[in-house]
Motif scaffolding. Structure first.
Motif, PDB file in Angstrom:
ATOM      1  N   GLU A  93      11.361   0.577  -2.904  1.00  0.00           N
ATOM      2  CA  GLU A  93      10.166  -0.090  -2.409  1.00  0.00           C
ATOM      3  C   GLU A  93       9.767   0.506  -1.070  1.00  0.00           C
ATOM      4  N   VAL A  94       8.456   0.570  -0.822  1.00  0.00           N
ATOM      5  CA  VAL A  94       7.919   1.035   0.453  1.00  0.00           C
ATOM      6  C   VAL A  94       7.229  -0.148   1.125  1.00  0.00           C
ATOM      7  N   LEU A  95       7.577  -0.385   2.399  1.00  0.00           N
ATOM      8  CA  LEU A  95       6.986  -1.468   3.179  1.00  0.00           C
ATOM      9  C   LEU A  95       6.446  -0.928   4.489  1.00  0.00           C
ATOM     10  N   CYS A  96       5.462  -1.625   5.045  1.00  0.00           N
ATOM     11  CA  CYS A  96       5.013  -1.314   6.399  1.00  0.00           C
ATOM     12  C   CYS A  96       6.155  -1.685   7.335  1.00  0.00           C
ATOM     13  N   ASN A  97       6.548  -0.777   8.190  1.00  0.00           N
ATOM     14  CA  ASN A  97       7.670  -1.037   9.092  1.00  0.00           C
ATOM     15  C   ASN A  97       7.267  -1.904  10.276  1.00  0.00           C
ATOM     16  N   VAL A  98       5.975  -2.157  10.443  1.00  0.00           N
ATOM     17  CA  VAL A  98       5.508  -2.974  11.560  1.00  0.00           C
ATOM     18  C   VAL A  98       5.383  -4.444  11.163  1.00  0.00           C
ATOM     19  N   CYS A  99       4.770  -4.716   9.983  1.00  0.00           N
ATOM     20  CA  CYS A  99       4.537  -6.121   9.603  1.00  0.00           C
ATOM     21  C   CYS A  99       5.239  -6.528   8.308  1.00  0.00           C
ATOM     22  N   ASP A 100       6.010  -5.620   7.721  1.00  0.00           N
ATOM     23  CA  ASP A 100       6.776  -5.894   6.505  1.00  0.00           C
ATOM     24  C   ASP A 100       5.925  -6.142   5.263  1.00  0.00           C
ATOM     25  N   SER A 101       4.672  -5.700   5.273  1.00  0.00           N
ATOM     26  CA  SER A 101       3.847  -5.828   4.071  1.00  0.00           C
ATOM     27  C   SER A 101       4.357  -4.890   2.986  1.00  0.00           C
ATOM     28  N   HIS A 102       4.364  -5.383   1.761  1.00  0.00           N
ATOM     29  CA  HIS A 102       4.720  -4.553   0.597  1.00  0.00           C
ATOM     30  C   HIS A 102       3.583  -3.571   0.349  1.00  0.00           C
ATOM     31  N   LEU A 103       3.941  -2.290   0.215  1.00  0.00           N
ATOM     32  CA  LEU A 103       2.938  -1.254  -0.030  1.00  0.00           C
ATOM     33  C   LEU A 103       2.983  -0.763  -1.465  1.00  0.00           C
ATOM     34  N   GLY A 104       4.168  -0.530  -1.982  1.00  0.00           N
ATOM     35  CA  GLY A 104       4.341   0.022  -3.320  1.00  0.00           C
ATOM     36  C   GLY A 104       5.741   0.561  -3.464  1.00  0.00           C
ATOM     37  N   HIS A 105       5.861   1.734  -4.132  1.00  0.00           N
ATOM     38  CA  HIS A 105       7.166   2.354  -4.364  1.00  0.00           C
ATOM     39  C   HIS A 105       7.065   3.854  -4.160  1.00  0.00           C
ATOM     40  N   VAL A 106       8.203   4.494  -3.920  1.00  0.00           N
ATOM     41  CA  VAL A 106       8.252   5.950  -3.788  1.00  0.00           C
ATOM     42  C   VAL A 106       9.188   6.491  -4.863  1.00  0.00           C
ATOM     43  N   PHE A 107       8.766   7.607  -5.467  1.00  0.00           N
ATOM     44  CA  PHE A 107       9.507   8.223  -6.567  1.00  0.00           C
ATOM     45  C   PHE A 107       9.759   9.695  -6.259  1.00  0.00           C
ATOM     46  N   PRO A 108      10.810  10.270  -6.858  1.00  0.00           N
ATOM     47  CA  PRO A 108      11.172  11.666  -6.580  1.00  0.00           C
ATOM     48  C   PRO A 108      10.474  12.675  -7.504  1.00  0.00           C
ATOM     49  N   ASP A 109       9.236  12.379  -7.920  1.00  0.00           N
ATOM     50  CA  ASP A 109       8.536  13.259  -8.860  1.00  0.00           C
ATOM     51  C   ASP A 109       7.189  13.749  -8.330  1.00  0.00           C
ATOM     52  N   GLY A 110       7.085  13.867  -7.022  1.00  0.00           N
ATOM     53  CA  GLY A 110       5.835  14.313  -6.407  1.00  0.00           C
ATOM     54  C   GLY A 110       5.766  15.824  -6.261  1.00  0.00           C
ATOM     55  N   PRO A 111       4.646  16.303  -5.742  1.00  0.00           N
ATOM     56  CA  PRO A 111       4.441  17.745  -5.578  1.00  0.00           C
ATOM     57  C   PRO A 111       5.126  18.285  -4.324  1.00  0.00           C
ATOM     58  N   PRO A 112       5.190  19.597  -4.203  1.00  0.00           N
ATOM     59  CA  PRO A 112       5.659  20.197  -2.948  1.00  0.00           C
ATOM     60  C   PRO A 112       4.696  19.809  -1.828  1.00  0.00           C
ATOM     61  N   PRO A 113       5.059  19.765  -0.603  1.00  0.00           N
ATOM     62  CA  PRO A 113       6.335  20.273  -0.115  1.00  0.00           C
ATOM     63  C   PRO A 113       7.470  19.249  -0.120  1.00  0.00           C
ATOM     64  N   THR A 114       7.194  17.981  -0.420  1.00  0.00           N
ATOM     65  CA  THR A 114       8.235  16.953  -0.298  1.00  0.00           C
ATOM     66  C   THR A 114       8.892  16.583  -1.616  1.00  0.00           C
ATOM     67  N   GLY A 115       8.182  16.759  -2.724  1.00  0.00           N
ATOM     68  CA  GLY A 115       8.705  16.317  -4.011  1.00  0.00           C
ATOM     69  C   GLY A 115       8.698  14.809  -4.171  1.00  0.00           C
ATOM     70  N   ARG A 116       8.010  14.108  -3.269  1.00  0.00           N
ATOM     71  CA  ARG A 116       7.963  12.645  -3.304  1.00  0.00           C
ATOM     72  C   ARG A 116       6.571  12.180  -3.721  1.00  0.00           C
ATOM     73  N   ARG A 117       6.537  11.013  -4.364  1.00  0.00           N
ATOM     74  CA  ARG A 117       5.266  10.382  -4.756  1.00  0.00           C
ATOM     75  C   ARG A 117       5.286   8.941  -4.258  1.00  0.00           C
ATOM     76  N   TYR A 118       4.557   8.713  -3.169  1.00  0.00           N
ATOM     77  CA  TYR A 118       4.382   7.355  -2.665  1.00  0.00           C
ATOM     78  C   TYR A 118       3.267   6.742  -3.497  1.00  0.00           C
ATOM     79  N   CYS A 119       3.608   5.813  -4.353  1.00  0.00           N
ATOM     80  CA  CYS A 119       2.681   5.152  -5.268  1.00  0.00           C
ATOM     81  C   CYS A 119       2.326   3.809  -4.622  1.00  0.00           C
ATOM     82  N   ILE A 120       1.119   3.724  -4.058  1.00  0.00           N
ATOM     83  CA  ILE A 120       0.777   2.630  -3.152  1.00  0.00           C
ATOM     84  C   ILE A 120      -0.382   1.790  -3.704  1.00  0.00           C
ATOM     85  N   ASN A 121      -0.270   0.492  -3.578  1.00  0.00           N
ATOM     86  CA  ASN A 121      -1.335  -0.415  -3.999  1.00  0.00           C
ATOM     87  C   ASN A 121      -2.533  -0.307  -3.058  1.00  0.00           C
TER      88      ASN A 121
END
Length: 130
Positions: A93-121
């Protein structure tokens, strides 16, 4: 970092019922229905709860999943990751680190350069055009 904490009544007064359901109750909007899933203009995506800058448009990509997707956070200190074991799955799960709002999830199937996919509402963010 200054954390933001508000009573539930204040969250309910400041957010729409849909934003509250996602950001405060960890809900999820249906794919391909959010206000930003297909937005392509330049700008910054900020937390709907506190305005913290979260993602830049130049890290957004079309993942085909129906939610706004980014390959990295604007500032890693502004997002927090936690293990989510709901719905019989193990996700990050991905949350705002300031107010703890739920944002979505992060997955390891994104493009370069990170290979991550932050899937956000979309309901967890407000877009600020450049």
């Amino acid at each position: 970092m200054n954390k933001i904490s508000k009573p539930d009544a204040q969250w309910r007064a400041e957010l729409t019922p849909e934003e509250y359901a996602v950001a405060r109750l960890k809900g999820t909007e249906r794919p391909f229905t959010g206000r930003y899933w297909d937005t392509t203009e330049p700008g910054i995506y900020r937390c709907v709860g506190c305005g913290t800058p979260l993602f830049a448009s130049d890290t957004k990509f079309d993942a085909g999943c129906g939610w706004p997707s980014y390959f990295e956070a604007l500032d890693p200190a502004n997002v927090r990751e936690e293990t989510d074991t709901t719905h019989g799955m193990v996700r990050t799960e991905v949350l705002c680190n300031v107010c703890d709002s739920h944002l979505g999830h992060v997955f390891p199937d994104g493009p370069p350069p990170t290979g991550r996919r932050y899937c956000i509402n979309s309901l967890s963010m407000k877009f600020e055009p450049k």
